[in-house]
Design a protein around this motif. Structure first.
Motif, short mmCIF file in Angstrom:
data_model
loop_
_atom_site.label_atom_id
_atom_site.label_comp_id
_atom_site.label_asym_id
_atom_site.label_seq_id
_atom_site.Cartn_x
_atom_site.Cartn_y
_atom_site.Cartn_z
N GLU A 57 71.54 16.93 93.96
CA GLU A 57 70.33 17.20 93.04
C GLU A 57 70.34 16.37 91.62
O GLU A 57 71.19 16.39 90.90
CB GLU A 57 70.32 18.75 92.72
N ASP A 58 69.29 15.52 91.66
CA ASP A 58 69.14 14.77 90.50
C ASP A 58 68.37 15.29 89.37
O ASP A 58 67.32 15.88 89.60
CB ASP A 58 68.35 13.56 90.86
N ASN A 59 68.91 15.64 88.15
CA ASN A 59 68.38 16.45 87.00
C ASN A 59 68.08 15.69 85.78
O ASN A 59 68.76 14.56 85.44
CB ASN A 59 69.45 17.61 86.70
N TYR A 60 66.75 15.82 85.15
CA TYR A 60 66.50 15.35 83.88
C TYR A 60 66.18 16.57 82.77
O TYR A 60 65.10 17.22 83.32
CB TYR A 60 65.14 14.40 84.08
N LEU A 61 67.17 16.73 81.89
CA LEU A 61 66.87 17.98 81.23
C LEU A 61 66.34 17.43 79.83
O LEU A 61 67.12 16.82 79.33
CB LEU A 61 68.33 18.66 81.02
N HIS A 62 65.41 18.02 79.35
CA HIS A 62 64.70 17.68 77.92
C HIS A 62 65.11 18.69 77.09
O HIS A 62 64.46 19.58 76.32
CB HIS A 62 63.25 17.76 78.08
N MET A 63 66.58 18.66 76.65
CA MET A 63 67.09 19.47 75.47
C MET A 63 66.39 19.40 74.23
O MET A 63 65.85 18.13 73.93
CB MET A 63 68.46 19.25 75.65
N PRO A 64 66.47 20.10 73.36
CA PRO A 64 65.68 20.14 71.82
C PRO A 64 66.00 18.55 71.22
O PRO A 64 65.43 18.19 70.75
CB PRO A 64 66.01 21.37 71.16
N ASN A 65 67.32 18.24 71.25
CA ASN A 65 67.67 17.09 70.41
C ASN A 65 67.94 15.98 71.33
O ASN A 65 68.23 14.74 70.64
CB ASN A 65 69.00 17.53 69.74
N GLN A 66 67.77 16.00 72.81
CA GLN A 66 67.97 14.81 73.38
C GLN A 66 67.72 15.05 74.80
O GLN A 66 67.77 16.29 75.32
CB GLN A 66 69.36 14.15 73.36
N SER A 67 67.36 14.01 75.70
CA SER A 67 67.05 14.27 77.10
C SER A 67 68.41 13.86 77.94
O SER A 67 68.98 12.87 77.33
CB SER A 67 65.75 13.42 77.62
N VAL A 68 68.68 14.69 78.95
CA VAL A 68 69.96 14.22 79.22
C VAL A 68 70.07 14.19 80.96
O VAL A 68 69.09 14.99 81.56
CB VAL A 68 70.97 15.37 79.02
N ARG A 69 70.65 13.08 81.67
CA ARG A 69 70.79 12.99 82.98
C ARG A 69 71.95 13.59 83.50
O ARG A 69 72.66 13.68 82.98
CB ARG A 69 70.35 11.65 83.38
N ALA A 70 71.69 14.56 84.66
CA ALA A 70 72.86 14.96 85.27
C ALA A 70 72.48 14.88 86.81
O ALA A 70 71.57 14.89 87.40
CB ALA A 70 73.18 16.26 84.80
N LYS A 71 73.75 15.16 87.69
CA LYS A 71 73.59 15.43 89.03
C LYS A 71 74.59 16.76 89.54
O LYS A 71 75.43 17.08 88.81
CB LYS A 71 74.11 14.10 89.65
N ALA A 72 73.76 17.62 90.34
CA ALA A 72 74.67 18.43 91.24
C ALA A 72 75.06 17.85 92.51
O ALA A 72 74.06 17.36 93.20
CB ALA A 72 73.97 20.03 91.24
N ILE A 73 76.07 17.91 92.99
CA ILE A 73 76.57 17.46 94.14
C ILE A 73 77.24 18.52 95.07
O ILE A 73 78.16 19.20 94.54
CB ILE A 73 77.67 16.09 94.05
N ARG A 74 76.66 18.90 96.06
CA ARG A 74 77.10 19.72 96.82
C ARG A 74 77.69 19.51 98.31
O ARG A 74 77.04 18.62 98.95
CB ARG A 74 75.95 20.91 97.03
N SER A 75 78.69 20.16 98.89
CA SER A 75 79.24 20.00 100.33
C SER A 75 79.44 21.13 101.01
O SER A 75 79.89 22.15 100.05
CB SER A 75 80.25 18.93 100.07
#
Length: 162
Positions: A57-75
């Motif tokens: 899961e590729d995530n793009y989070l638009h937090m109040p002070n910055q935008s952040v990229r993150a990944k969830a990896i599941r197996s």
């Protein structure tokens, strides 16, 4: 991308495959007893991997002070019938969080890990609720008392992207 799925692939996370708009609510101060929530938007996109025995899961989070990229990896471990979920935050790209491990029952997945938060040993719980596959939810909670009580500190509502 080559997408060859195994005939016996687990279906637990099929609800989250695709593109989503995400509404986030996150506690401003975690494990402090505070009740002030911060709300922000985001996007996510999830694809199957490992022949269907995993997903990313590729995530793009638009937090109040910055935008952040993150990944969830599941197996998925077909022997234990459990999923492991790792989180990789773009602000700290050299470290993955301790995986939470668990399984789904009746469309609700519960996943747990032991972790340390600000020097305090805690338990972490993720709850995925796919009982409404058109609007699945996720939440994270921490416990300082070995799971006797839980403080939910992050909630996400997913709305399928058009």
């Amino acid at each position: 991308m080559l997408q060859v799925l195994e005939h016996n692939e687990p279906k637990d996370f099929d609800f989250i495959i695709g593109d989503w708009q995400v509404k986030h609510r996150r506690l401003k101060d975690i494990l402090s007893g505070a009740q002030e929530w911060i709300e922000f938007e985001g996007q996510s996109s999830t694809i199957k991997t490992l022949g269907g025995f995993g997903n990313v899961e590729d995530n793009y989070l638009h937090m109040p002070n910055q935008s952040v990229r993150a990944k969830a990896i599941r197996s998925y471990n077909s022997q234990t019938k459990e999923w492991s979920i790792w989180w990789l935050d773009g602000r700290n790209p050299t470290a993955m969080d301790t995986p939470v491990v668990g399984q789904f029952t009746n469309g609700v997945g519960r996943f747990y890990a032991d972790e340390v938060y600000n020097g305090v040993p805690i338990k972490v719980r993720f709850v995925w609720d796919s009982t409404n596959p058109d609007m699945p939810t996720w939440q994270q909670a921490f416990s300082k008392d070995d799971g006797e009580t839980w403080e939910v500190n992050w909630k996400m509502e997913f709305i399928r992207a058009q």
